[in-house]
Scaffold this active site. Structure first.
Site, PDB file in Angstrom:
ATOM      1  N   THR A  27    -111.119  71.172 -69.693  1.00 40.16           N
ATOM      2  CA  THR A  27    -109.889  70.473 -70.039  1.00 40.16           C
ATOM      3  C   THR A  27    -110.262  69.241 -70.855  1.00 40.16           C
ATOM      4  OG1 THR A  27    -108.767  71.229 -68.054  1.00 40.16           O
ATOM      5  CG2 THR A  27    -107.969  69.166 -69.023  1.00 40.16           C
ATOM      6  N   GLN A 102    -108.406  80.526 -69.941  1.00 37.50           N
ATOM      7  CA  GLN A 102    -108.426  80.221 -68.511  1.00 37.50           C
ATOM      8  C   GLN A 102    -107.018  79.878 -68.023  1.00 37.50           C
ATOM      9  OE1 GLN A 102    -109.892  76.630 -66.421  1.00 37.50           O
ATOM     10  NE2 GLN A 102    -111.357  78.023 -65.467  1.00 37.50           N
ATOM     11  N   HIS A 179    -108.531  80.734 -62.698  1.00 38.78           N
ATOM     12  CA  HIS A 179    -109.261  79.579 -62.165  1.00 38.78           C
ATOM     13  C   HIS A 179    -109.009  79.493 -60.658  1.00 38.78           C
ATOM     14  CE1 HIS A 179    -111.295  75.916 -61.758  1.00 38.78           C
ATOM     15  NE2 HIS A 179    -110.644  75.141 -62.601  1.00 38.78           N
ATOM     16  N   TYR A 184    -107.537  73.714 -57.310  1.00 39.36           N
ATOM     17  CA  TYR A 184    -106.198  74.044 -57.813  1.00 39.36           C
ATOM     18  C   TYR A 184    -105.581  75.166 -56.963  1.00 39.36           C
ATOM     19  CZ  TYR A 184    -107.781  71.201 -61.716  1.00 39.36           C
ATOM     20  OH  TYR A 184    -108.263  70.161 -62.476  1.00 39.36           O
TER      21      TYR A 184
HETATM   22  C1  LIG Z   1    -114.508  67.374 -69.287  1.00 41.34           C
HETATM   23  C2  LIG Z   1    -114.541  68.516 -68.324  1.00 41.34           C
HETATM   24  C3  LIG Z   1    -113.389  69.259 -68.109  1.00 41.34           C
HETATM   25  C4  LIG Z   1    -113.405  70.362 -67.255  1.00 41.34           C
HETATM   26  N1  LIG Z   1    -112.277  71.135 -67.132  1.00 41.34           N
HETATM   27  C5  LIG Z   1    -112.348  72.315 -66.474  1.00 41.34           C
HETATM   28  C6  LIG Z   1    -111.290  73.256 -66.533  1.00 41.34           C
HETATM   29  O1  LIG Z   1    -110.266  73.081 -67.198  1.00 41.34           O
HETATM   30  N2  LIG Z   1    -111.443  74.418 -65.856  1.00 41.34           N
HETATM   31  C7  LIG Z   1    -112.589  74.703 -65.132  1.00 41.34           C
HETATM   32  O2  LIG Z   1    -112.704  75.775 -64.553  1.00 41.34           O
HETATM   33  N3  LIG Z   1    -113.589  73.831 -65.067  1.00 41.34           N
HETATM   34  C8  LIG Z   1    -113.518  72.660 -65.739  1.00 41.34           C
HETATM   35  N4  LIG Z   1    -114.599  71.826 -65.757  1.00 41.34           N
HETATM   36  C9  LIG Z   1    -115.827  72.236 -65.048  1.00 41.34           C
HETATM   37  C10 LIG Z   1    -116.765  72.994 -65.986  1.00 41.34           C
HETATM   38  O3  LIG Z   1    -116.197  74.191 -66.455  1.00 41.34           O
HETATM   39  C11 LIG Z   1    -118.072  73.337 -65.257  1.00 41.34           C
HETATM   40  O4  LIG Z   1    -117.764  74.188 -64.175  1.00 41.34           O
HETATM   41  C12 LIG Z   1    -118.789  72.097 -64.748  1.00 41.34           C
HETATM   42  O5  LIG Z   1    -118.841  71.087 -65.750  1.00 41.34           O
HETATM   43  C13 LIG Z   1    -120.207  72.437 -64.296  1.00 41.34           C
HETATM   44  O6  LIG Z   1    -120.955  73.023 -65.345  1.00 41.34           O
HETATM   45  P1  LIG Z   1    -122.002  72.187 -66.237  1.00 41.34           P
HETATM   46  O7  LIG Z   1    -122.938  71.506 -65.286  1.00 41.34           O
HETATM   47  O8  LIG Z   1    -122.680  73.173 -67.116  1.00 41.34           O
HETATM   48  O9  LIG Z   1    -121.210  71.150 -66.990  1.00 41.34           O
HETATM   49  C14 LIG Z   1    -114.595  70.702 -66.566  1.00 41.34           C
HETATM   50  C15 LIG Z   1    -115.752  69.933 -66.766  1.00 41.34           C
HETATM   51  C16 LIG Z   1    -115.735  68.862 -67.640  1.00 41.34           C
HETATM   52  C17 LIG Z   1    -116.992  68.092 -67.861  1.00 41.34           C
END
Ligand SMILES: Cc1cc2nc3c(=O)[nH]c(=O)nc-3n(C[C@H](O)[C@H](O)[C@H](O)COP(=O)(O)O)c2cc1C
Length: 399
Positions: A27, A102, A179, A184
């Protein structure tokens, strides 16, 4: 270290992927402030991250107006949303990439001022989330106690998901990701702390998983199993929802075989059981004794995507040993827009910039490219390297 496994091709449902580096849903709250639809700025963001034969997961999109949780986050239920998304899907496809939408129903992680007729947010049970929610005009107010859904209302919520799934396909998405994490609506049904129901949707593991599986089945019926993926999160404290290790693992053991039967495009298991790369995060790492990815894999033989605090090195190990088929990266993709190409070319990744949390979400109601589309253009670096390599080769050949 090379990334031969991570960068090897694979088939996911009908998609011939050229590598296994997926962009995780994020997001970014930079959609049109009025219509909450993707526009030129968002098209640029996704285009920068699309690769030939690569898979992107869109930011969470609300399946219906009652599913909204954030201002300037998109939906997938109005004409304007669909027109905006069509621009995104066309742009990703024109680079040879693929994109899933998503579907994120915020459930209790919302506020009446964001919802139709100022209704209270909905949830499996009337359990309030502590903390503050952003509402219009930048104000932050406490979350409200959500309204518990009546049993007879649940088919209506399922229909919201299936309408959104059909909408997503109609505007060019290659599939949808449900999701079921981050606290959520879907995870609120799965988790004991937020599901106090006494009907067939609460109590035992089977009962708490029932609603999620009904949504999965309805989406499969609407658009086909090859176009449906689902994301779970284990031990993630976001949105105040923390399940015990025992509950998380019981749930995975039940859901693994259930989801395998359904032959989905993929199941994503996200956790923070990554590696030291995650030290940069302020998020709490769960103290799971067992590895959630390997545990889930032992209960599920279908296509498995893993995510959460994973460095490319760790991701390579999980693909190499057969735990994961795909690895989704979130934060790394923020500042390293063409992550797969960077990995392929052995470039040093920018590990730190993605952690500039103040840049994660758009604050300005107008266009806000800062920290979104204005990272250095790494494509240029890659092409310089390629042309240098070609020049060397030509010199050698010429000599
Ligand atoms: C800015 C931001 C927004 C995120 N928004 C969502 C989202 O809309 N839906 C979701 O499933 N996860 C969301 N996440 C989680 C990421 O998809 C991911 O699961 C999480 O950052 C862990 O992975 P990473 O360590 O590779 O960043 C968000 C993470 C960040 C940093």
């Amino acid at each position: 270290m090379g990334y031969d496994n991570l960068l090897s091709p694979t088939q996911v449902a009908d998609l011939p992927l050229k590598h296994r580096v997926v962009m995780s849903a994020m997001t970014r709250t930079r959609n049109d402030p009025i219509t909450e639809s993707p526009r030129e700025l968002n098209v640029l963001y996704y285009t920068q991250r699309a690769t030939d034969g690569g898979l992107l997961i869109s930011e969470g999109a609300a399946p219906c107006a009652m599913g909204r949780g954030y201002i300037r986050a998109p939906g997938v239920y109005t004409e304007a949303h669909l027109e905006g998304w069509k621009l995104v899907t066309d742009a990703v496809h024109s680079k040879g990439g693929f994109i899933f939408c998503q579907l994120m129903h915020a459930g209790r992680v919302s506020h009446s001022s964001l919802l139709p007729d100022n209704q209270l947010p909905i949830a499996p049970s009337a359990v309030k989330l502590d903390g503050l929610v952003h509402i219009k005009d930048g104000a932050k107010v406490p979350y409200e106690t959500p309204r518990a859904l009546e049993t007879h209302e649940l088919p209506g919520v399922v229909a919201d998901f299936t309408n959104a799934a059909k909408n997503a396909i109609s505007c060019g998405f290659d599939g949808i990701e449900l999701h079921a994490g981050n606290g959520y609506l879907l995870q609120e049904f799965l988790a004991k702390p937020t599901n106090l129901r006494t009907d067939q949707y609460g109590g035992s593991v089977e009962n708490r998983c029932r609603f999620v599986l009904e949504v999965v089945d309805a989406c499969v019926e609407a658009i086909g199993s090859k176009k449906v993926g689902i994301k779970f999160q284990q031990g993630v404290t976001f949105s105040g929802l923390l399940e015990t290790e025992e509950d998380s693992f019981l749930q995975m053991a039940y859901l693994g075989p259930e989801l395998e039967k359904r032959n989905l495009a993929y199941v994503c298991q996200s956790s923070l059981n990554g590696d030291p790369y995650y030290k940069m995060s302020k998020l709490t790492k769960p103290n799971f004794e067992a590895d959630p990815y390997r545990f889930f894999r032992s209960h599920y033989k279908g296509t498995l995507m893993i995510n959460g605090g994973l460095s490319p090195e760790k991701a390579e190990e999980y693909v190499a040993d057969g735990t994961a088929d795909l690895v989704a990266f979130g934060v790394l993709f923020l500042a390293n827009a063409n992550l797969p190409a960077l990995l392929a070319s052995g470039q040093v990744l920018d590990l730190a910039s993605g952690w500039k949390v103040q840049l994660w979400y758009g604050k300005n109601p107008a266009d806000d490219p800062v920290g979104y589309t204005d990272w250095p253009l790494v494509d240029a670096v890659i092409s310089t390297i390629k042309s240098a390599a070609t020049a060397v080769k030509e010199t050698v050949v010429g000599a």
